[in-house]
Enzyme design. Structure first.
Site, PDB file in Angstrom:
ATOM      1  N   ASP A 106       7.318  29.854 -18.643  1.00  0.00           N
ATOM      2  CA  ASP A 106       6.031  29.156 -18.631  1.00  0.00           C
ATOM      3  C   ASP A 106       5.897  28.309 -17.367  1.00  0.00           C
ATOM      4  OD1 ASP A 106       3.621  28.354 -19.662  1.00  0.00           O
ATOM      5  OD2 ASP A 106       4.440  27.413 -21.459  1.00  0.00           O
TER       6      ASP A 106
ATOM      7  N   ASN B 143       5.842  27.905 -28.025  1.00  0.00           N
ATOM      8  CA  ASN B 143       6.503  27.130 -26.974  1.00  0.00           C
ATOM      9  C   ASN B 143       7.796  26.492 -27.470  1.00  0.00           C
ATOM     10  OD1 ASN B 143       4.551  26.945 -24.557  1.00  0.00           O
ATOM     11  ND2 ASN B 143       3.239  26.651 -26.363  1.00  0.00           N
TER      12      ASN B 143
ATOM     13  N   GLU C  26      -1.365  32.385 -27.902  1.00  0.00           N
ATOM     14  CA  GLU C  26      -0.348  31.346 -27.744  1.00  0.00           C
ATOM     15  C   GLU C  26      -0.640  30.271 -28.786  1.00  0.00           C
ATOM     16  OE1 GLU C  26       0.072  29.423 -23.906  1.00  0.00           O
ATOM     17  OE2 GLU C  26       1.739  28.201 -24.655  1.00  0.00           O
TER      18      GLU C  26
ATOM     19  N   GLU D  32      -2.393  31.761 -16.491  1.00  0.00           N
ATOM     20  CA  GLU D  32      -2.896  30.709 -17.383  1.00  0.00           C
ATOM     21  C   GLU D  32      -4.067  29.998 -16.707  1.00  0.00           C
ATOM     22  OE1 GLU D  32       0.711  28.688 -19.543  1.00  0.00           O
ATOM     23  OE2 GLU D  32       0.630  28.011 -17.480  1.00  0.00           O
TER      24      GLU D  32
ATOM     25  N   GLU E 179       8.214  30.861 -25.289  1.00  0.00           N
ATOM     26  CA  GLU E 179       7.903  30.386 -23.936  1.00  0.00           C
ATOM     27  C   GLU E 179       8.756  29.169 -23.619  1.00  0.00           C
ATOM     28  OE1 GLU E 179       3.777  29.683 -23.233  1.00  0.00           O
ATOM     29  OE2 GLU E 179       3.195  31.721 -23.792  1.00  0.00           O
TER      30      GLU E 179
HETATM   31  P1  C2E Z   1       1.426  25.342 -22.032  1.00  0.00           P
HETATM   32  O1  C2E Z   1       2.404  26.060 -22.872  1.00  0.00           O
HETATM   33  O2  C2E Z   1       1.445  25.638 -20.572  1.00  0.00           O
HETATM   34  O3  C2E Z   1       0.010  25.635 -22.681  1.00  0.00           O
HETATM   35  C1  C2E Z   1      -1.155  25.815 -21.965  1.00  0.00           C
HETATM   36  C2  C2E Z   1      -1.984  24.552 -21.931  1.00  0.00           C
HETATM   37  O4  C2E Z   1      -3.076  24.755 -21.033  1.00  0.00           O
HETATM   38  C3  C2E Z   1      -2.605  24.194 -23.270  1.00  0.00           C
HETATM   39  O5  C2E Z   1      -2.694  22.783 -23.342  1.00  0.00           O
HETATM   40  C4  C2E Z   1      -3.994  24.795 -23.146  1.00  0.00           C
HETATM   41  O6  C2E Z   1      -4.964  24.172 -23.983  1.00  0.00           O
HETATM   42  C5  C2E Z   1      -4.290  24.520 -21.694  1.00  0.00           C
HETATM   43  N1  C2E Z   1      -5.272  25.480 -21.162  1.00  0.00           N
HETATM   44  C6  C2E Z   1      -5.408  26.770 -21.495  1.00  0.00           C
HETATM   45  N2  C2E Z   1      -6.380  27.359 -20.785  1.00  0.00           N
HETATM   46  C7  C2E Z   1      -6.879  26.412 -19.965  1.00  0.00           C
HETATM   47  C8  C2E Z   1      -7.929  26.406 -18.979  1.00  0.00           C
HETATM   48  O7  C2E Z   1      -8.593  27.399 -18.705  1.00  0.00           O
HETATM   49  N3  C2E Z   1      -8.142  25.234 -18.306  1.00  0.00           N
HETATM   50  C9  C2E Z   1      -7.408  24.114 -18.579  1.00  0.00           C
HETATM   51  N4  C2E Z   1      -7.691  23.020 -17.881  1.00  0.00           N
HETATM   52  N5  C2E Z   1      -6.426  24.080 -19.506  1.00  0.00           N
HETATM   53  C10 C2E Z   1      -6.168  25.220 -20.184  1.00  0.00           C
HETATM   54  P2  C2E Z   1      -2.217  21.968 -24.600  1.00  0.00           P
HETATM   55  O8  C2E Z   1      -2.573  22.686 -25.868  1.00  0.00           O
HETATM   56  O9  C2E Z   1      -2.667  20.569 -24.403  1.00  0.00           O
HETATM   57  O10 C2E Z   1      -0.634  22.056 -24.485  1.00  0.00           O
HETATM   58  C11 C2E Z   1       0.039  21.399 -23.449  1.00  0.00           C
HETATM   59  C12 C2E Z   1       1.498  21.746 -23.464  1.00  0.00           C
HETATM   60  O11 C2E Z   1       2.144  21.236 -24.620  1.00  0.00           O
HETATM   61  C13 C2E Z   1       1.758  23.247 -23.507  1.00  0.00           C
HETATM   62  O12 C2E Z   1       1.610  23.765 -22.210  1.00  0.00           O
HETATM   63  C14 C2E Z   1       3.174  23.283 -24.011  1.00  0.00           C
HETATM   64  O13 C2E Z   1       4.084  23.060 -22.969  1.00  0.00           O
HETATM   65  C15 C2E Z   1       3.220  22.085 -24.938  1.00  0.00           C
HETATM   66  N6  C2E Z   1       3.091  22.551 -26.341  1.00  0.00           N
HETATM   67  C16 C2E Z   1       1.992  22.892 -27.017  1.00  0.00           C
HETATM   68  N7  C2E Z   1       2.285  23.258 -28.273  1.00  0.00           N
HETATM   69  C17 C2E Z   1       3.637  23.154 -28.394  1.00  0.00           C
HETATM   70  C18 C2E Z   1       4.569  23.383 -29.467  1.00  0.00           C
HETATM   71  O14 C2E Z   1       4.235  23.816 -30.575  1.00  0.00           O
HETATM   72  N8  C2E Z   1       5.886  23.142 -29.189  1.00  0.00           N
HETATM   73  C19 C2E Z   1       6.297  22.710 -27.974  1.00  0.00           C
HETATM   74  N9  C2E Z   1       7.599  22.514 -27.796  1.00  0.00           N
HETATM   75  N10 C2E Z   1       5.457  22.492 -26.962  1.00  0.00           N
HETATM   76  C20 C2E Z   1       4.139  22.705 -27.163  1.00  0.00           C
HETATM   77 MG    MG Z   2       3.102  27.809 -23.092  1.00  0.00          MG
HETATM   78 MG    MG Z   3       1.885  26.843 -19.306  1.00  0.00          MG
END
Ligand code: C2E
Ligand code: MG
Ligand code: MG
Length: 431
Positions: free
Chosen positions: A324, A262, A204, A381, A294
Site C-alpha cells: 500500500d 488493511n 477495499e 489509488e 494490504e
Molecule cells: P489506505 O489503505 O491507503 O486507504 C485509502 C484511503 O484513501 C482511504 O482513507 C480512502 O477513503 C481514501 N481515498 C480513496 N479514494 C480517494 C480519492 O479519490 N481521493 C482522496 N482524497 N482520498 C481517497 P480512509 O478510509 O480515511 O483510511 C485511511 C487509512 O487508514 C487507510 O489508508 C489505511 O491505511 C488505514 N485503515 C483504514 N481501515 C483500516 C483497518 O481496518 N485496519 C487498519 N489497520 N488500517 C486501516
Molecule cells: Mg489500503
Molecule cells: Mg493507500
C-alpha cells in the site's frame, strides 16, 4: 499452575490472569513488566533465523528463571514478553524485577563459539497503586515501554506525565473494547475497478468509528492511538472478520470478487497472525485468494527481513499481498523483487499530481513498469476524475480506486451501487 514450563501466549490470557490475581482472596497487588527485545535483527543477520530463534528461547528461559513461584511469564509478540508479578511488596520490587531482566537480556547468548547480544526495553506499572484496572495497567505499561525505547533506557515506571504526553496522538475518548462491545465500529467499502472494462474487481474495506457524540469518524481520528498498543490485534480481528463476512456474500454475486483488508505494522508482529487469517477464512468459507492483505511500504521497511518472512507465510496460505501507499517509503528494487507480493498500490499523492506534473506522470509510468517487471498487478489509488482514469489505463495500470468511481460506502450502499446493477444486468441477460 506453577511457573515452570512454557510461557503462555496472547494478551487475552495475560488479561485473564491479571483478573484472576486481582480477584483472588490473598490479592494485595499485581506488577506488570512489559518487555520488548531489540537487536534481534542483527542476531538474525549474523547468525541466521535459527540463531535468532535460539537467542529468543534462551531469553525466555532466563525470564522464567527471574519469575517467582506465583509470578507468570507470557510471550505476547514475536519479540515481546510480559512478566506478571504476584503481590509485589512495593514499586521497588517490580523495579528490581526489571533490573534483573535487563541484566539477563544483556548477558550474551552463546551460539556455537560466538556470542550474540540482545537488549530489553521495558514498561512497568502496578495495580492498584498506579493503575485502576486491568486494561489501564496494560496501557500504562505500553506507554512506559514506548518511552523506554524513545529514551533508550532499560525500563520506565509509569507516571501520569507519560499519559499526558501521548494524548495528542488520537482522540482520548476512543476505547477499542467499548467500541467493540457497543458495536460502534463499522467497515465501509470502496470499489476497486478494472480500468479496461470498468467492471468491479473487488473492494477495499476501510474502518469507521460511529462515535456516539460526533458521528462517523475516519481512521486517522482513532487508529494512531490503537496502533501504538496491543489493541491493534483486536482491531485487525474485527476488520478481517467484518470484511470477510461481506465477501462471503458478495463473492456469490461476483465470483471473481476480491476483498482487501488493511494491516497495521504491529499486526505483522503477531505470532498468531497466520492462525487468525486461517480461522477467519474458514469461518466465512472463503478461498484464500479472495482476500488481499494490504500493508504499507513504510511498515514493511521497519524490519524488511522479518516483514518478508511474515508475508511469505501469508502468501503460502494462498492470500494475496498488496503493498500500500507505494512510492512513499524506501523499498529497493531488489527487496521488491524478492517479496511475495501480488499487487502494488501507487500512493494517492502521485495520482493527484500526475495530470499537472510531468515528473509525477513519469514516476507513475515507471512504477507501473517496475511492478509489471516483477509480476505484480498495479492499483492506482485516489483517482478523482475521468482523465486520470484514462491516462492510467493507457499506461497499462490494471485496477483503479478513488472518488471518481465511489467514495467508501456502507455495506448496504455498496451493494446497492455495485451489486444490484450487476444482478439486474444478469437477470436481463438470462431473460
Ligand atoms: P489506505 O489503505 O491507503 O486507504 C485509502 C484511503 O484513501 C482511504 O482513507 C480512502 O477513503 C481514501 N481515498 C480513496 N479514494 C480517494 C480519492 O479519490 N481521493 C482522496 N482524497 N482520498 C481517497 P480512509 O478510509 O480515511 O483510511 C485511511 C487509512 O487508514 C487507510 O489508508 C489505511 O491505511 C488505514 N485503515 C483504514 N481501515 C483500516 C483497518 O481496518 N485496519 C487498519 N489497520 N488500517 C486501516
Ligand atoms: Mg489500503
Ligand atoms: Mg493507500
Amino acid at each position: 499452575m506453577d511457573l515452570a514450563g512454557t510461557p503462555r501466549f496472547r494478551y487475552a490470557l495475560l488479561l485473564r490472569e491479571i483478573d484472576d490475581m486481582w480477584t483472588a482472596e490473598d490479592f494485595r497487588s499485581v506488577g506488570l513488566v512489559l518487555i520488548r527485545l531489540a537487536g534481534l535483527e542483527a542476531v538474525n543477520a549474523n547468525f541466521g533465523y535459527i540463531g535468532g530463534d535460539r537467542a529468543l528461547e534462551e531469553f525466555e528461559q532466563r525470564l522464567l528463571a527471574v519469575a517467582r513461584q506465583r509470578d507468570r511469564v507470557f510471550r505476547v509478540g514475536s519479540t515481546s514478553f510480559a512478566l506478571l508479578i504476584h503481590n509485589p511488596t512495593n514499586e521497588g520490587h517490580a523495579v528490581l524485577g526489571a533490573e534483573r531482566i535487563s541484566r539477563e537480556a544483556r548477558e550474551p547468548v552463546l551460539l556455537g563459539a560466538r556470542r550474540a547480544r540482545l537488549q530489553a526495553h521495558m514498561g512497568v506499572s502496578l495495580l492498584p497503586e498506579l493503575a485502576g484496572g486491568t486494561e489501564e495497567l496494560l496501557r500504562h505499561c505500553e506507554l512506559a515501554l514506548d518511552e523506554s525505547r524513545d529514551r533508550d533506557e532499560p525500563y520506565i515506571v509509569y507516571s501520569d506525565g507519560l499519559a499526558a504526553g501521548s494524548a495528542g496522538h488520537a482522540r482520548a475518548d476512543f476505547d477499542i473494547h467499548e467500541a467493540l462491545d457497543k458495536a460502534e465500529l463499522e467497515m465501509y467499502f470502496q470499489p476497486k475497478v478494472h480500468l479496461g472494462s470498468r467492471e468491479l474487481a473487488g473492494a477495499e474495506a476501510l474502518i469507521r468509528w460511529n462515535s456516539p457524540r460526533d458521528g462517523v469518524q475516519l481512521p486517522e481520528a482513532f487508529l494512531p492511538g490503537v496502533e501504538r498498543g496491543w489493541a491493534i490485534h483486536a482491531l485487525f480481528g474485527f476488520s478481517l472478520n467484518a470484511a470477510l463476512r461481506q465477501a462471503c456474500d458478495w463473492c456469490q454475486k461476483v465470483p471473481e470478487f476480491v476483498m482487501a483488508v488493511n494491516m497495521s505494522p504491529g499486526n505483522l508482529e503477531d505470532p498468531y497472525l497466520i492462525d487468525t487469517v486461517t480461522d477467519a477464512l474458514g469461518v466465512w468459507n472463503l478461498d484464500a485468494d479472495r482476500l488481499v492483505l494490504e500493508i504499507t511500504e513504510t511498515a514493511l521497511m521497519r524490519d524488511p527481513r522479518a516483514s518478508a518472512a511474515k508475508l511469505q507465510a501469508l502468501h503460502e496460505l494462498g492470500v494475496r499481498i498488496a503493498i500500500d501507499d507505494f512510492g512513499t517509503g524506501h523499498a529497493s528494487l531488489a527487496y521488491l523483487r524478492d517479496l511475495p507480493a501480488d499487487e502494488l498500490k501507487i500512493d494517492r499523492s502521485f495520482i493527484t499530481q500526475m495530470l499537472t506534473s510531468d515528473r509525477d506522470r513519469r514516476i507513475v509510468a515507471s512504477i507501473i513498469q517496475l511492478a509489471h517487471a516483477v509480476n505484480m498487478q498495479v492499483v492506482a489509488e485516489g483517482i478523482e476524475d475521468g482523465d486520470a482514469a484514462q491516462v492510467l489505463q493507457d499506461m497499462g495500470c490494471e485496477i483503479g480506486q478513488g472518488y471518481f468511481f465511489n467514495r467508501p460506502l456502507s455495506a448496504g450502499n455498496f451493494a446497492t451501487a455495485w451489486l444490484r446493477e450487476r444482478e439486474a444486468a444478469e437477470a436481463g441477460a438470462d431473460a
